[in-house]
Design a protein around this motif. Structure first.
Motif, short mmCIF file in Angstrom:
data_model
loop_
_atom_site.label_atom_id
_atom_site.label_comp_id
_atom_site.label_asym_id
_atom_site.label_seq_id
_atom_site.Cartn_x
_atom_site.Cartn_y
_atom_site.Cartn_z
N ALA A 287 57.43 9.28 7.17
CA ALA A 287 58.04 10.59 6.91
C ALA A 287 57.81 11.00 5.45
CB ALA A 287 59.53 10.55 7.23
N GLU A 288 57.94 10.06 4.52
CA GLU A 288 57.73 10.39 3.11
C GLU A 288 56.27 10.76 2.83
OE1 GLU A 288 59.20 7.19 0.75
OE2 GLU A 288 61.30 7.74 1.05
N GLN A 289 55.36 10.22 3.63
CA GLN A 289 53.94 10.55 3.48
C GLN A 289 53.59 11.89 4.11
OE1 GLN A 289 51.92 7.16 5.31
NE2 GLN A 289 51.10 6.61 3.30
N GLY A 290 54.50 12.43 4.92
CA GLY A 290 54.19 13.63 5.67
C GLY A 290 53.14 13.36 6.75
N SER A 291 53.20 12.17 7.34
CA SER A 291 52.19 11.75 8.30
C SER A 291 52.21 12.60 9.56
CB SER A 291 52.42 10.28 8.67
OG SER A 291 51.54 9.87 9.70
N THR A 292 51.01 12.85 10.09
CA THR A 292 50.89 13.56 11.36
C THR A 292 50.28 12.65 12.44
OG1 THR A 292 48.71 14.43 10.73
CG2 THR A 292 50.64 15.80 10.24
N ARG A 293 50.11 11.37 12.14
CA ARG A 293 49.48 10.47 13.10
C ARG A 293 50.40 10.27 14.30
NH1 ARG A 293 49.26 4.90 9.67
NH2 ARG A 293 47.98 4.23 11.45
N PRO A 294 49.85 9.96 15.48
CA PRO A 294 50.69 9.72 16.65
C PRO A 294 51.52 8.44 16.47
CG PRO A 294 48.40 10.16 17.27
CD PRO A 294 48.41 9.94 15.79
N VAL A 295 52.81 8.56 16.74
CA VAL A 295 53.72 7.42 16.62
C VAL A 295 54.61 7.40 17.86
CG1 VAL A 295 55.50 6.27 15.25
CG2 VAL A 295 53.76 7.66 14.10
N LEU A 296 54.62 6.28 18.56
CA LEU A 296 55.47 6.10 19.73
C LEU A 296 56.53 5.07 19.37
CD1 LEU A 296 56.04 6.67 22.74
CD2 LEU A 296 54.42 4.82 23.29
N VAL A 297 57.81 5.48 19.40
CA VAL A 297 58.93 4.63 19.01
C VAL A 297 59.69 4.22 20.26
CG1 VAL A 297 61.00 4.44 17.59
CG2 VAL A 297 59.08 5.85 16.81
N LEU A 298 59.76 2.93 20.52
CA LEU A 298 60.43 2.39 21.71
C LEU A 298 61.51 1.42 21.26
CD1 LEU A 298 57.17 1.50 23.71
CD2 LEU A 298 58.45 3.66 23.76
N HIS A 299 62.72 1.58 21.79
CA HIS A 299 63.80 0.68 21.40
C HIS A 299 64.69 0.37 22.60
CE1 HIS A 299 66.63 -1.40 18.82
NE2 HIS A 299 67.61 -0.73 19.41
N ASP A 318 62.17 13.13 14.23
CA ASP A 318 62.12 14.59 14.23
C ASP A 318 61.27 15.13 13.07
OD1 ASP A 318 63.66 14.79 16.49
OD2 ASP A 318 65.54 15.17 15.42
N ARG A 319 61.19 14.37 11.99
CA ARG A 319 60.42 14.80 10.82
C ARG A 319 58.92 14.52 10.99
NH1 ARG A 319 63.24 11.94 5.84
NH2 ARG A 319 61.32 12.69 4.82
N LEU A 320 58.56 13.77 12.01
CA LEU A 320 57.17 13.40 12.21
C LEU A 320 56.60 14.19 13.38
CD1 LEU A 320 57.62 9.54 11.81
CD2 LEU A 320 56.46 11.07 10.21
N PRO A 321 55.71 15.13 13.15
CA PRO A 321 55.22 16.00 14.24
C PRO A 321 54.47 15.26 15.34
CG PRO A 321 53.94 16.32 12.22
CD PRO A 321 55.12 15.49 11.85
N GLY A 322 53.94 14.07 15.02
CA GLY A 322 53.20 13.34 16.04
C GLY A 322 54.00 12.24 16.70
N ALA A 323 55.33 12.22 16.47
CA ALA A 323 56.14 11.11 16.96
C ALA A 323 56.91 11.47 18.22
CB ALA A 323 57.12 10.66 15.87
N ALA A 324 57.12 10.45 19.06
CA ALA A 324 57.97 10.57 20.24
C ALA A 324 58.75 9.27 20.37
CB ALA A 324 57.13 10.81 21.49
N ALA A 325 59.95 9.36 20.93
CA ALA A 325 60.81 8.18 21.02
C ALA A 325 61.40 8.04 22.42
CB ALA A 325 61.94 8.26 19.98
N HIS A 326 61.56 6.78 22.85
CA HIS A 326 62.19 6.46 24.12
C HIS A 326 63.14 5.28 23.89
CE1 HIS A 326 59.28 8.99 26.29
NE2 HIS A 326 58.38 8.47 25.47
#
Length: 398
Positions: A287-299, A318-326
């Protein structure tokens, strides 16, 4: 590289030696720590001694290293050694301690194998030991140099600046250097060791991921493992019960090799329980880098109330445009809109191609989820994991 003579001897004796390694390492630890009790004061984890995990991890590492020398004689198994070296660096292990270990380990080998421990056999395994020790010493020297330490000065006093309850069993401690010097640099995903003096006077150290930062401050999140139920939980219980703003803790330089590489390739961060802490740091970094890379967060967790950093992680996603979480909860999923009931299930999750996967959580969870990623087509070399305490997974392909 093993000499030709030693390689032949190790190959011939590895079934017998490997079969006796747990007995050898148990005898090794019992004798060494009874004759050198100072090693238990701040270096060796007595909880892991009590439940046998440390000797199993040592046995597995030695056997895996020997097999690697035989199967890949022209390669140094850095992937195997790196995790051990980082753990040693976080505790301030020094070169002279390998001499002490050698003395007691080979006495245990001779005592356990008896007449089978011929001079040729002992010499061959001595070569294995010093190849492994020499490789670790070299890796650790490089890590100490990068951290600006010598191995004898990895510990610094840090003051507890803030304490925040995360869950009924987890607390976040914000730390700042007490000596006024700048905090050492670190990479997201790394951990520090925290050393405390317990009520019986013994010092013990445990590893905690850096879960966040703010300027010169660093944050760790401690999940209480009740000492009466878990032998290794005495430090986490001590910190959970007693650590308060103003207290001073001895904290090591950061260590750990499970850190995401820069680039644009997709990342998958899969965690369970308190394994979310290094993932939270990785998300903050992105988020601090302003990354747009795809990130999938699973927990996965027991329930929403046990999910540490739940709201913070959601905000970072929410701050990462390429991120999704489940998220999966064993109970109470209906109280957390968008979450799923049960344990982590990847069947309906689209895993990005060319992803680098990072795992942290209980070992059974990581074994199961790793196998699922492999079935989904992720190469084994692209699945990385972090585990605290003895690594019982070292050298396995499971």
């Amino acid at each position: 590289m093993l000499s030709t003579e030693s390689a032949a001897t190790v190959r011939a004796t590895i079934p017998a030696v490997a079969g006796a390694l747990e007995t050898i390492t148990a005898r090794f630890y019992d004798t060494m720590l009874s004759e050198r009790p100072e090693l238990l004061d701040g270096l060796f984890n007595r909880g892991n001694q009590a439940d046998g995990r440390q000797r199993k991890a040592l046995a597995g590492a030695v056997a895996a290293f020997a097999v690697s020398l035989l199967d890949h004689p022209d390669e140094r198994p850095d992937a195997l050694l790196s995790r051990i070296a980082h753990k040693h660096v976080s505790l301030g292990v020094t070169e002279d301690q390998y001499v002490i270990v050698h003395k007691y380990l080979f006495a245990a080998i001779a005592e356990t194998l008896g007449e089978a421990a011929t001079p040729d056999v002992v010499a061959a395994w001595d070569e294995v030991y010093w190849l492994m020790a020499g490789s670790l010493i070299a890796l650790e020297a490089r890590l100490y140099q990068e951290a600006g330490t010598t191995g004898r000065d990895v510990w610094r006093p840090w003051r507890v600046a803030d304490r925040a309850e995360q869950t009924p069993d987890a607390v976040t401690l914000t730390l700042e250097p007490r000596d006024g010097e700048p905090a050492p640099g670190f990479r997201p995903g790394q951990y520090v060791s925290v050393r405390v003096q317990l009520p019986d006077g013994l010092h013990q150290a445990r590893q905690y991921s850096v879960s966040g930062w703010d300027g010169n401050r660093r944050r760790i999140t401690v999940k209480r493992l009740r000492a009466g139920e878990h032998p290794a939980g005495e430090v986490s219980t001590h910190l959970y019960d007693r650590a308060a703003p103003g207290d001073v803790l001895m904290v090591s330089a950061p260590a750990g090799d499970v850190t995401p590489a820069d680039g644009e390739h997709p990342l998958v961060l899969a965690s369970a329980g308190i394994g979310c802490t290094p993932m939270t740091a990785m998300l903050q970094h992105l988020a601090e880098q302003g990354s747009t890379r795809p990130v999938l967060v699973l927990h996965a967790d027991r329930g929403p109330e046990h999910h540490a950093h739940r709201e913070e992680a959601a905000d970072l996603v929410d701050r990462l445009p390429g991120a999704a979480a489940h998220t999966w909860y064993e109970r109470g999923a209906q109280e957390a809109p968008g979450s799923r009931a049960g344990t982590m299930d990847l069947d309906r999750i689209e895993v990005p191609e060319n992803a680098e996967v990072y795992l942290c959580g209980p070992l059974p969870f990581m074994r199961d989820v790793r196998a699922r990623f492999l079935r989904a087509g992720i190469p084994a070399r692209s699945v990385h994991y972090e585990v605290f305490g003895p690594d019982l997974w070292l050298g396995t392909d499971d």
